[in-house]
Design an enzyme around this catalytic site. Sequence first.
Site, short mmCIF file in Angstrom:
data_model
loop_
_atom_site.label_atom_id
_atom_site.label_comp_id
_atom_site.label_asym_id
_atom_site.label_seq_id
_atom_site.Cartn_x
_atom_site.Cartn_y
_atom_site.Cartn_z
N GLY A 12 -8.49 4.52 51.91
CA GLY A 12 -8.05 5.83 52.39
C GLY A 12 -7.31 6.59 51.29
CG ASP A 13 -4.08 7.77 51.67
OD1 ASP A 13 -4.12 8.61 52.57
OD2 ASP A 13 -3.49 6.67 51.77
CD GLU A 14 -10.59 6.79 50.06
OE1 GLU A 14 -10.35 7.68 50.89
OE2 GLU A 14 -10.80 5.61 50.37
CE LYS A 16 -11.03 9.96 54.04
NZ LYS A 16 -10.08 9.11 53.31
CG ASN A 38 -4.95 6.65 62.03
OD1 ASN A 38 -5.57 7.66 62.34
ND2 ASN A 38 -5.51 5.46 61.99
CB ALA A 39 -6.33 10.77 59.38
N GLY A 40 -4.11 11.83 57.44
CA GLY A 40 -3.42 13.02 56.96
C GLY A 40 -4.25 13.62 55.83
CG HIS A 41 -8.02 14.30 56.13
ND1 HIS A 41 -9.15 14.28 56.88
CD2 HIS A 41 -7.77 13.01 55.83
CE1 HIS A 41 -9.57 13.03 57.03
NE2 HIS A 41 -8.74 12.25 56.41
CB THR A 129 0.28 5.22 60.91
OG1 THR A 129 -0.59 5.11 62.04
CG2 THR A 129 -0.54 5.17 59.63
NE ARG A 143 -14.83 -4.41 79.37
CZ ARG A 143 -15.36 -5.60 79.60
NH1 ARG A 143 -16.62 -5.70 79.95
NH2 ARG A 143 -14.64 -6.68 79.48
CD GLN A 224 -7.90 6.22 59.40
OE1 GLN A 224 -8.88 6.12 60.12
NE2 GLN A 224 -6.96 7.09 59.62
CG LEU A 334 -10.65 11.96 35.35
CD1 LEU A 334 -10.81 10.44 35.27
CD2 LEU A 334 -11.93 12.63 34.82
CG ASP A 335 -5.48 15.39 38.08
OD1 ASP A 335 -6.35 14.85 38.80
OD2 ASP A 335 -4.41 15.85 38.53
#
Length: 430
Positions: A12-14, A16, A38-41, A129, A143, A224, A334-335
């Site tokens: 995750g945290d790439e 996206k 749980n995600a944070g974009h 999280t 179920r 993720q 990359l920076d």
Amino acid sequence: MPNVVVIGTQWGDEGKGKIIDIITPYFDFVVRFQGGNNAGHTVIIGKETFTLHLIPSGILHPGKELIIGNGVVIDPPALIAEMEGLRKRGIEVNPDNLHISKGAHVIFPYHKLSEKIREEGSIGRIGTTRRGIGPCYMDKAARVGVRMVDLLYPEVLERKLKRNLEEINLIFTKIYGGEPIEFSSLYENYLNYGKLLSPYIKDTYLLLNRALEQKKSILFEGAQGTLLDVDFGTYPYVTSSNASAGGACTGSGVGPIHIDSVVGIMKAYTTRVGEGPFPTEIKDELADRLRNAGPIGEYGRSTGRPRRCGWLDLVAVKKSIMVNGINKLILTRLDILGYVDKIKVCTHYLWKGKKIEFLSEEINLWKEAVPVYEEMESWEGDISRVKKFEELPIQAQKYVERIEKELGRKISLISVGPGREEVIQREPIF
Ligand code: IMP
């Protein structure tokens, strides 16, 4: 336009969110298919920073339709707060552009409480999280889950909630000596959330398949990363959903035949939040340098936790390419490698005297494997304004080419800074 899945190839945290934001103009629909808040974009537009948790990042482009699919787990007050937060910043959020699946499961406070108890117990801490994600998916598989559609039917909600509370309160009070959760206020609150969200709650699988019939195009936004996937990740140190490309179909109701391309996002180094194996983790002050380099540091967008930092692990990425069927690769941040003196890249592991190029499911391999690195030169100076690959410092070009050689494929796009414009396009993504 083709239908495309974008997924993370690491933990995750790439980055996206930024990539989704760049390619959204090419699509009609953007779909979240798994995970929850749980995600944070993060998306940076000019001087403004937006962090999306549940709503697809495509919301930042007017005219797009956004879907929160059946594979997502939804915390209604968190979703309502996110919708209001966006509206306050002038972003259009209405029942014409946001559609929530009737089949998405609902996170309740008792899910968060069970997770807290488990995470604070003496064994098996995952470093989650604490958003109630795992327990909500547990109920789905058992179920006994409550789905978004159930919030629209008072008698169904009442029956399901009463049944669940009976069981949960027994556990909370008898095993943990805690207070029982009271039915009526919980019921009233969730009924109200249902009322507020009712114009948005739909059969989203139908919407999507009708859109496909009309030759509209869909972007599936993964959250993720593959190494957090409940099947292919570093189990048990994973999230509870399928963060890999297969989740796009089960989490949206679109058949695999409609998926034309799978784009994998790979950060130029590796990070991970929470517990679990991380063979290329850097354990000295260099990790702090990576964490704090550049305009956006490596801290969790949802929880603020510092991310563990390490070198790029090509053994791990190879598994991701395979299990996702990735046909396009994008390299991000990359920076940041311009801030360290030397760069290392892991090409394989040594485990029990053997060379390991592909991961096996043994968790001990992850824990005991010794990463084998190639050391490469770094570069000096800001590369965020570079637009052509040939204009990158030669060391940066060599790093990219070394990765490509090891993975046997070209990197289509390179992100060199957090802003929308800070990218080098090397070949078309579609
Ligand atoms: P959960 O998804 O909250 O159950 O957490 C399970 C694991 O996934 C923990 O290690 C979390 O730190 C990690 N995780 C969950 N969501 C994200 C994310 O969006 N980025 C990075 N790690 C995440």
